[in-house]
Design a protein around this motif. Structure first.
Motif, PDB file in Angstrom:
ATOM      1  N   ILE A  49       0.910  -1.113  -0.019  1.00  0.00           N
ATOM      2  CA  ILE A  49       0.047   0.083  -0.099  1.00  0.00           C
ATOM      3  C   ILE A  49       0.885   1.291   0.057  1.00  0.00           C
ATOM      4  N   GLY A  50       0.530   2.210  -0.878  1.00  0.00           N
ATOM      5  CA  GLY A  50       1.172   3.438  -0.713  1.00  0.00           C
ATOM      6  C   GLY A  50       2.192   3.566  -1.426  1.00  0.00           C
ATOM      7  N   MET A  51       2.948   2.544  -2.226  1.00  0.00           N
ATOM      8  CA  MET A  51       3.985   2.509  -3.131  1.00  0.00           C
ATOM      9  C   MET A  51       3.822   3.101  -4.491  1.00  0.00           C
ATOM     10  N   GLY A  52       2.654   3.223  -4.822  1.00  0.00           N
ATOM     11  CA  GLY A  52       2.538   3.896  -6.262  1.00  0.00           C
ATOM     12  C   GLY A  52       2.001   3.002  -7.491  1.00  0.00           C
ATOM     13  N   LYS A  53       1.488   1.881  -6.907  1.00  0.00           N
ATOM     14  CA  LYS A  53       1.124   0.566  -7.818  1.00  0.00           C
ATOM     15  C   LYS A  53      -0.038   0.996  -8.660  1.00  0.00           C
ATOM     16  N   SER A  54      -0.920   2.011  -8.281  1.00  0.00           N
ATOM     17  CA  SER A  54      -2.103   2.285  -9.059  1.00  0.00           C
ATOM     18  C   SER A  54      -1.728   3.123 -10.363  1.00  0.00           C
ATOM     19  N   THR A  55      -0.600   4.323  -9.880  1.00  0.00           N
ATOM     20  CA  THR A  55      -0.351   5.030 -10.902  1.00  0.00           C
ATOM     21  C   THR A  55       0.764   4.130 -11.873  1.00  0.00           C
ATOM     22  N   THR A  56       1.459   3.324 -11.356  1.00  0.00           N
ATOM     23  CA  THR A  56       2.402   2.574 -12.409  1.00  0.00           C
ATOM     24  C   THR A  56       1.478   1.742 -13.354  1.00  0.00           C
ATOM     25  N   GLU A  88       9.293   6.159   4.308  1.00  0.00           N
ATOM     26  CA  GLU A  88       9.100   7.615   4.779  1.00  0.00           C
ATOM     27  C   GLU A  88       7.711   8.160   3.898  1.00  0.00           C
ATOM     28  N   ILE A  89       8.049   8.068   2.327  1.00  0.00           N
ATOM     29  CA  ILE A  89       7.184   8.392   1.463  1.00  0.00           C
ATOM     30  C   ILE A  89       5.882   7.459   1.424  1.00  0.00           C
ATOM     31  N   ARG A 145       2.167   9.185   1.935  1.00  0.00           N
ATOM     32  CA  ARG A 145       1.156   8.935   1.103  1.00  0.00           C
ATOM     33  C   ARG A 145      -0.007   8.450   1.692  1.00  0.00           C
ATOM     34  N   ILE A 146       0.320   7.372   2.467  1.00  0.00           N
ATOM     35  CA  ILE A 146      -1.010   6.690   3.217  1.00  0.00           C
ATOM     36  C   ILE A 146      -1.525   7.335   4.093  1.00  0.00           C
ATOM     37  N   LEU A 147      -1.236   8.072   5.041  1.00  0.00           N
ATOM     38  CA  LEU A 147      -1.712   8.808   6.150  1.00  0.00           C
ATOM     39  C   LEU A 147      -2.211  10.059   5.440  1.00  0.00           C
ATOM     40  N   ALA A 148      -1.960  10.316   4.311  1.00  0.00           N
ATOM     41  CA  ALA A 148      -2.775  11.426   3.647  1.00  0.00           C
ATOM     42  C   ALA A 148      -4.160  11.089   3.321  1.00  0.00           C
ATOM     43  N   ARG A 149      -4.491   9.943   3.060  1.00  0.00           N
ATOM     44  CA  ARG A 149      -5.605   9.384   2.390  1.00  0.00           C
ATOM     45  C   ARG A 149      -6.960   9.602   3.690  1.00  0.00           C
ATOM     46  N   GLU A 150      -7.815   9.755   3.025  1.00  0.00           N
ATOM     47  CA  GLU A 150      -9.263  10.000   4.042  1.00  0.00           C
ATOM     48  C   GLU A 150      -9.557   8.719   4.802  1.00  0.00           C
ATOM     49  N   ASN A 151      -9.797   8.847   6.218  1.00  0.00           N
ATOM     50  CA  ASN A 151     -10.208   7.679   6.869  1.00  0.00           C
ATOM     51  C   ASN A 151      -9.100   6.689   7.403  1.00  0.00           C
ATOM     52  N   MET A 152      -7.748   7.361   6.980  1.00  0.00           N
ATOM     53  CA  MET A 152      -6.628   6.255   7.390  1.00  0.00           C
ATOM     54  C   MET A 152      -6.107   6.819   8.690  1.00  0.00           C
ATOM     55  N   THR A 153      -5.773   5.925   9.615  1.00  0.00           N
ATOM     56  CA  THR A 153      -4.914   6.094  10.887  1.00  0.00           C
ATOM     57  C   THR A 153      -3.937   5.457  10.976  1.00  0.00           C
ATOM     58  N   GLU A 154      -2.983   5.638  11.839  1.00  0.00           N
ATOM     59  CA  GLU A 154      -1.718   4.978  12.042  1.00  0.00           C
ATOM     60  C   GLU A 154      -2.139   3.552  12.360  1.00  0.00           C
ATOM     61  N   GLU A 155      -3.082   3.249  13.133  1.00  0.00           N
ATOM     62  CA  GLU A 155      -3.387   1.989  13.721  1.00  0.00           C
ATOM     63  C   GLU A 155      -3.872   1.063  12.526  1.00  0.00           C
ATOM     64  N   LYS A 156      -4.806   1.678  11.685  1.00  0.00           N
ATOM     65  CA  LYS A 156      -5.256   0.971  10.523  1.00  0.00           C
ATOM     66  C   LYS A 156      -4.228   0.578   9.411  1.00  0.00           C
ATOM     67  N   LEU A 157      -3.209   1.579   9.392  1.00  0.00           N
ATOM     68  CA  LEU A 157      -2.170   1.390   8.515  1.00  0.00           C
ATOM     69  C   LEU A 157      -1.414   0.163   8.939  1.00  0.00           C
ATOM     70  N   ASP A 158      -1.150  -0.111  10.513  1.00  0.00           N
ATOM     71  CA  ASP A 158      -0.224  -1.016  10.821  1.00  0.00           C
ATOM     72  C   ASP A 158      -0.834  -2.360  10.573  1.00  0.00           C
ATOM     73  N   SER A 186       9.888   6.977  -6.487  1.00  0.00           N
ATOM     74  CA  SER A 186      10.104   8.015  -5.549  1.00  0.00           C
ATOM     75  C   SER A 186      10.128   9.345  -6.037  1.00  0.00           C
ATOM     76  N   ASN A 187      10.640   9.330  -7.314  1.00  0.00           N
ATOM     77  CA  ASN A 187      11.152  10.753  -8.329  1.00  0.00           C
ATOM     78  C   ASN A 187      10.357  10.937  -9.361  1.00  0.00           C
ATOM     79  N   GLY A 188       9.007  10.655  -9.111  1.00  0.00           N
ATOM     80  CA  GLY A 188       8.223  11.431 -10.138  1.00  0.00           C
ATOM     81  C   GLY A 188       7.764  10.392 -11.290  1.00  0.00           C
ATOM     82  N   LEU A 189       6.939  11.059 -12.192  1.00  0.00           N
ATOM     83  CA  LEU A 189       6.375  10.022 -13.219  1.00  0.00           C
ATOM     84  C   LEU A 189       7.334   9.613 -14.160  1.00  0.00           C
ATOM     85  N   ASP A 190       8.211  10.646 -14.797  1.00  0.00           N
ATOM     86  CA  ASP A 190       8.944  10.387 -16.000  1.00  0.00           C
ATOM     87  C   ASP A 190      10.051   9.004 -15.747  1.00  0.00           C
TER      88      ASP A 190
END
Length: 199
Positions: free
Chosen positions: A10-17, A133-134, A138-151, A174-178
């Motif tokens: 989760i939060g690695m950028g899979k959907s974007t990839t 760190e990234i 990314r994950i904690l910026a999501r709606e309804n996400m908490t540290e506990e849920k993430l863990d 880590s370095n953008g789309l291109d």
């Protein structure tokens, strides 16, 4: 047709990839999007029967469902027994359509690919990664996400280092789309020369 399995925690950028593979002209099957679809259609009656009160207006309420299964392994297993056969039939239709269209490569985007033994059903695995760190940011910026849920989510997923070790290709977001686009072009060039190896 060669099948590439696309995965990553989760939060690695899979959907974007996955979107960038589609942008490159590759058919992409998105397991999460398919779950969304069946949560608004064929899965609704069975999920309501197994987990009363988790559907609203004929659709599965993901927040209510998550509250019932996220900390309960038996409930999670019951949910998977409902959803997985439906996902398998959608997945097979996608592959049949992609093959029928003459596509040389298709991508299946499956979050728990290794955890469910899915690597045996693809010819090569692409793991998407970024720094811890990234990822958390990314994950904690999501709606309804908490540290506990993430863990709790991370506890169900194979560690990133293990996924990277088992991957045929690793994409770093880590370095953008291109740079990701460049990595995808490289992967598609190399995959064209690979033998089919799924069982």
């Amino acid at each position: 047709m060669l099948i590439l399995g696309l995965t990553g925690s989760i939060g690695m950028g899979k959907s974007t990839t996955g979107e960038l593979f589609a942008e490159a002209g590759v058919p992409v099957y998105d397991a999460d999007a398919t779950v969304h679809k069946i949560y608004e259609s064929e899965a609704v009656p069975a999920i309501e029967a197994a987990f009363p009160g988790t559907t609203v207006n004929g659709k599965v309420d993901r927040t209510r469902l998550s509250a019932k299964v996220v900390h309960d392994a038996a409930a999670m297993k019951r949910l998977e027994e409902i959803v997985h056969p439906m996902l398998r039939s959608h997945h097979q239709k996608f592959l049949d359509d992609a093959e029928g269209s003459g596509a040389p490569v298709a991508v299946v985007d499956v979050p728990l690919l290794f955890e469910t033994g899915g690597e045996k059903r693809v010819d090569a695995v692409v793991v998407v990664t970024t720094s811890p760190e990234i990822q958390r940011q990314r994950i904690l910026a999501r709606e309804n996400m908490t540290e506990e849920k993430l863990d709790a989510i991370l506890a169900r997923q194979m560690p990133d280092a293990e996924k990277r070790r088992r991957a045929d290709f690793v994409v770093d977001t880590s370095n953008g789309l291109d740079p990701v686009r460049a990595q995808i072009r490289d992967i598609l060039g190399r995959v064209a020369k690979m033998p089919r190896r799924r069982s």
